[in-house]
Design an enzyme around this catalytic site. Structure first.
Site, PDB file in Angstrom:
ATOM      1  N   HIS A  73       0.830  -1.204   0.000  1.00 48.04           N
ATOM      2  CA  HIS A  73       0.000   0.000   0.000  1.00 48.04           C
ATOM      3  C   HIS A  73       0.868   1.259   0.000  1.00 48.04           C
ATOM      4  CE1 HIS A  73      -2.596   2.976   2.346  1.00 48.04           C
ATOM      5  NE2 HIS A  73      -3.154   2.870   1.176  1.00 48.04           N
ATOM      6  N   GLU A  76       2.097   1.991  -3.404  1.00 46.00           N
ATOM      7  CA  GLU A  76       0.995   2.569  -4.197  1.00 46.00           C
ATOM      8  C   GLU A  76       1.002   4.094  -4.061  1.00 46.00           C
ATOM      9  OE1 GLU A  76      -3.520   3.604  -3.469  1.00 46.00           O
ATOM     10  OE2 GLU A  76      -3.084   1.518  -2.965  1.00 46.00           O
ATOM     11  N   HIS A  77       1.182   4.573  -2.849  1.00 40.11           N
ATOM     12  CA  HIS A  77       1.249   6.020  -2.623  1.00 40.11           C
ATOM     13  C   HIS A  77       2.478   6.627  -3.302  1.00 40.11           C
ATOM     14  CE1 HIS A  77      -1.793   6.987   0.680  1.00 40.11           C
ATOM     15  NE2 HIS A  77      -1.998   5.711   0.397  1.00 40.11           N
ATOM     16  N   GLU A 153      -4.207   7.607   7.286  1.00 38.13           N
ATOM     17  CA  GLU A 153      -5.245   6.815   6.633  1.00 38.13           C
ATOM     18  C   GLU A 153      -5.556   5.574   7.456  1.00 38.13           C
ATOM     19  OE1 GLU A 153      -5.809   4.136   2.575  1.00 38.13           O
ATOM     20  OE2 GLU A 153      -4.327   5.762   2.582  1.00 38.13           O
TER      21      GLU A 153
END
Length: 465
Positions: A73, A76-77, A153
């Site tokens: 993840h 991904e950022h 997040e």
């Protein structure tokens, strides 16, 4: 910016209207593979001058090294934070300035990136997407700042959400010693210690053209796509990628497991139960039958689940049964319900067990099966006419083990399900004798008042990677 997109509603099923002939293709895809191993798929739809470009990498949270949960993840950022010829934030800004939109999402099985914009700008989007496939050039300060974004997040989506914590706990119990039991967003201690070097090592191991699929849907001719794909992606070198462990065998459940959780922010209780089930690759016949069974039991307000628990007994405010075949590893059938006012979750459990006992003995008719299949097909008829929908559907189905031929001819496969098939999978996976993981999420009682009651599952409970 890079919100994870939960596309279950698009990817739950991908059928179309029954008016389509049995031998017709669902999306009329065209595919080819570049010399470097990149699979390319065109889904032409020239109704409007718009395209969606998607790149699906065959890697997700289940491929992370032990101790680095959350790195899939995180990368991904970082994919939006700079490459050789694209500055941090430039890709998204450019797409927005061109009137389009872009995003990305991470699952256990895959990570995907997409842009939707006017077809006249497709080449510009491909140039930027290919540039970051070649390699990232992320400034250290950008990486540190983005890690804080990821942690925030995580706080919002998991730590501060008692329902998310509850289902994470159930997931950990359902998939012990398997990567699927670890949250996609990662354990907090792991995420806090991730570095730019960790992320780049993961990128270099997995983000290769021979470990990816390019899908372009909308106003695109296959021949033109082939020329553009060769131009922008064809020069990227292929590399050996690590062997995946997602579909390794998982130990069977040996007993039922119950999770009890309380939280001060929960006003209405929740009861949930999960059964293990086969995915598409494991058993296509059973997967098809389970899909139809879901529709038979929970296909709207006229279906038995709603009629029995909501309308007649008035025990629950809402309830659902869900099965998803789209997983490279183990998957499940889930039941969840919110009790009606003044009804406790244990009463819901008893009612659900009575429901299961009754319908496990039911002999479904051919007419009932046909009606269920037709409802499923009709419910998604419009998706074929959109631009992004087919790219999402085809991408996820391929990423979780289906072939293009199976996707294109899914309606005819679904029509093969018989009443005997449905009864067989019900009694194999959801009967009163089937093992399960269940949970009760309830309001906090005065005697147990504590902010720690809905604590997050810990890595000690899960060492599956």
């Amino acid at each position: 910016m890079q919100k994870k997109i939960y596309i279950a509603i698009l990817c739950l099923l991908f059928f179309t209207h029954t008016a389509i002939a049995q031998d017709d293709k669902l999306f009329n895809t065209k595919s080819f593979t570049l010399d470097n191993g990149l699979e390319v798929i065109a889904i032409p739809n020239t109704r409007s001058p718009v395209v969606t470009q998607m790149v699906w990498y065959k890697t997700g949270a289940a491929d992370e090294p032990y101790g680095q949960s959350g790195v899939a993840h995180y990368i991904e950022h970082l994919m939006f934070k700079g490459s050789e010829n694209v500055a941090p934030g430039e890709l998204s800004k450019t797409i927005r300035d061109l009137g389009g939109n872009d995003n990305a999402f991470t699952s256990q099985d895959y990570t995907a990136y997409f842009q939707t914009l006017s077809s006249e700008y497709l080449e510009k989007a491909m140039r930027m997407e290919a540039d970051r496939m070649k390699g990232l050039k992320v400034p250290e300060e950008e990486a540190k700042s983005e890690l804080l974004v990821v942690l925030e997040e995580r706080r919002q989506r998991l730590e501060n959400d008692p329902q998310a914590l509850f289902f994470a706990e159930l997931n950990a119990a359902l998939y012990p010693d398997h990567p699927y039991g670890i949250p996609i967003i990662g354990w907090k201690a792991d995420v806090e210690n991730l570095t730019l070097n960790d992320a780049l090592e993961y990128f270099e191991a997995h983000y290769k053209p021979n470990n990816a699929r390019l899908i372009v849907a909308g106003d695109i001719e296959p021949d033109k796509l082939k020329r553009l794909a060769e131009k922008y992606y064809g020069g990227i070198s292929r590399h050996k990628v690590p062997k995946r462990i997602i579909n390794r065998p998982i130990d069977p459940l040996i007993t039922n497991t119950t999770i009890n959780m309380q939280h001060s922010r929960i006003l209405q209780p929740i009861y949930a139960r999960f059964y293990r089930a086969p995915n598409w690759q494991e058993n296509q016949k059973e997967s098809l039958a389970l899909t139809v069974l879901q529709e038979l039991l929970d296909g709207g307000s006229s279906a038995p689940l709603y009629q029995e628990l909501v309308a007649k007994q008035k025990l629950v405010a809402s309830a659902s049964i869900r099965y998803s075949s789209q997983s490279l590893g183990p998957t499940d059938i889930s039941f969840s319900a919110t009790p009606a006012q003044n009804i406790d979750a244990h009463s819901v459990k008893a009612a659900f067990e009575a429901f299961i006992a009754h319908y496990s003995q039911k002999d479904w008719t051919e007419a009932e099966i046909k009606q269920a299949v037709t409802r499923i097909q009709d419910s998604t008829a419009y998706l074929r006419d959109s631009v992004t929908g087919p790219a999402m559907i085809v991408g996820q189905a391929l990423a979780t083990g289906m072939t293009l031929d199976e996707i294109e001819h899914y309606p005819s496969l679904l029509n093969q399900v018989t009443p005997k098939d449905v009864k067989a999978v019900f009694n194999k996976y959801m009967s009163p004798k089937s093992l399960y993981v269940e949970g009760f999420l309830e309001p906090e009682t005065a005697s147990l008042a504590s902010p720690e009651k809905a604590a997050e599952p810990t890595p000690d409970k899960k060492k599956g990677k």
